[in-house]
Motif scaffolding. Sequence first.
Motif, short mmCIF file in Angstrom:
data_model
loop_
_atom_site.label_atom_id
_atom_site.label_comp_id
_atom_site.label_asym_id
_atom_site.label_seq_id
_atom_site.Cartn_x
_atom_site.Cartn_y
_atom_site.Cartn_z
N VAL A 27 0.85 -1.19 0.00
CA VAL A 27 0.00 0.00 0.00
C VAL A 27 0.88 1.24 0.00
N LYS A 28 0.49 2.23 -0.80
CA LYS A 28 1.18 3.51 -0.81
C LYS A 28 0.27 4.52 -0.11
N VAL A 29 0.73 5.00 1.04
CA VAL A 29 -0.11 5.89 1.85
C VAL A 29 -0.53 7.12 1.06
N TYR A 30 0.39 7.67 0.28
CA TYR A 30 0.07 8.90 -0.45
C TYR A 30 -0.99 8.67 -1.52
N GLU A 31 -1.27 7.43 -1.90
CA GLU A 31 -2.36 7.14 -2.83
C GLU A 31 -3.66 6.79 -2.10
N GLU A 32 -3.55 6.22 -0.90
CA GLU A 32 -4.73 5.81 -0.14
C GLU A 32 -5.34 6.96 0.67
N VAL A 33 -4.49 7.83 1.20
CA VAL A 33 -4.93 8.91 2.09
C VAL A 33 -4.64 10.23 1.38
N VAL A 34 -5.58 10.64 0.54
CA VAL A 34 -5.35 11.79 -0.33
C VAL A 34 -6.13 13.02 0.10
N GLN A 35 -7.41 12.85 0.35
CA GLN A 35 -8.27 13.99 0.63
C GLN A 35 -8.63 14.03 2.11
N ASP A 36 -9.05 15.18 2.55
CA ASP A 36 -9.44 15.39 3.94
C ASP A 36 -10.44 14.33 4.37
N GLY A 37 -10.14 13.62 5.46
CA GLY A 37 -11.02 12.60 5.99
C GLY A 37 -10.67 11.18 5.55
N ASP A 38 -9.87 11.01 4.50
CA ASP A 38 -9.46 9.68 4.07
C ASP A 38 -8.68 9.00 5.19
N GLN A 39 -8.87 7.68 5.33
CA GLN A 39 -8.18 6.92 6.37
C GLN A 39 -7.66 5.61 5.82
N PHE A 40 -6.59 5.13 6.43
CA PHE A 40 -6.06 3.80 6.14
C PHE A 40 -5.63 3.19 7.46
N THR A 41 -6.00 1.94 7.70
CA THR A 41 -5.66 1.25 8.94
C THR A 41 -4.97 -0.07 8.62
N ILE A 42 -3.91 -0.35 9.36
CA ILE A 42 -3.19 -1.62 9.21
C ILE A 42 -2.86 -2.15 10.61
N THR A 43 -3.13 -3.42 10.83
CA THR A 43 -2.77 -4.07 12.09
C THR A 43 -1.57 -4.96 11.81
N ALA A 44 -0.44 -4.57 12.32
CA ALA A 44 0.82 -5.26 12.01
C ALA A 44 0.89 -6.60 12.71
N THR A 45 0.88 -7.68 11.91
CA THR A 45 1.07 -9.02 12.45
C THR A 45 2.54 -9.42 12.37
N ASP A 46 3.30 -8.72 11.54
CA ASP A 46 4.73 -8.95 11.41
C ASP A 46 5.38 -7.63 11.01
N VAL A 47 6.52 -7.33 11.60
CA VAL A 47 7.23 -6.08 11.32
C VAL A 47 8.69 -6.42 11.05
N ILE A 48 9.23 -5.87 9.97
CA ILE A 48 10.61 -6.15 9.59
C ILE A 48 11.34 -4.83 9.37
N TYR A 49 12.46 -4.64 10.09
CA TYR A 49 13.29 -3.45 9.91
C TYR A 49 14.45 -3.80 9.00
N ASN A 50 14.67 -3.01 7.96
CA ASN A 50 15.78 -3.19 7.04
C ASN A 50 16.81 -2.11 7.34
N GLU A 51 17.88 -2.50 8.00
CA GLU A 51 18.91 -1.54 8.42
C GLU A 51 19.62 -0.93 7.22
N THR A 52 19.83 -1.71 6.18
CA THR A 52 20.54 -1.22 4.98
C THR A 52 19.78 -0.08 4.32
N LYS A 53 18.47 -0.24 4.17
CA LYS A 53 17.64 0.77 3.51
C LYS A 53 17.01 1.75 4.48
N ASN A 54 17.19 1.51 5.79
CA ASN A 54 16.62 2.35 6.83
C ASN A 54 15.11 2.52 6.65
N CYS A 55 14.45 1.36 6.50
CA CYS A 55 13.00 1.36 6.35
C CYS A 55 12.41 0.21 7.16
N MET A 56 11.11 0.27 7.37
CA MET A 56 10.41 -0.76 8.12
C MET A 56 9.16 -1.14 7.34
#
Length: 134
Positions: A27-56
Amino acid sequence: MKNETKQATLFGGYVEEEQTEQALQFVKVYEEVVQDGDQFTITATDVIYNETKNCMTLIDGAKNQALTVWFENHPNSKYKSMPDGVRLGRAVEKAMKVNFATFEELELCMNQNAIEVNITHTGEKGRLWTAKKV
């Protein structure tokens, strides 16, 4: 007979049918949450941190969705706003009432606790990141 459609083995058993896994939908947040009031919810069942790319990457197994956030702006980015990874970290800190010294601590906390992340477009102020333990 219950196993009529399954393939029999030489020894009288049956071959288990492999269940194909569907590819995660990123999911790309900037495409899902565009206009005032738009929402996106995710419940993380698994989380992975990539130290090389500094992203999660947050994975919601129930929805088969994933969201990747970065902790630094891209060097060629036009706007230098607060990265979404930092917004995520602050939202989780606030929800869990803790402070994280490293991104690995954030990853560990999110993997040990069921955390729902909500991103809401709030008009001129942009996107508001909130989190809660579920």
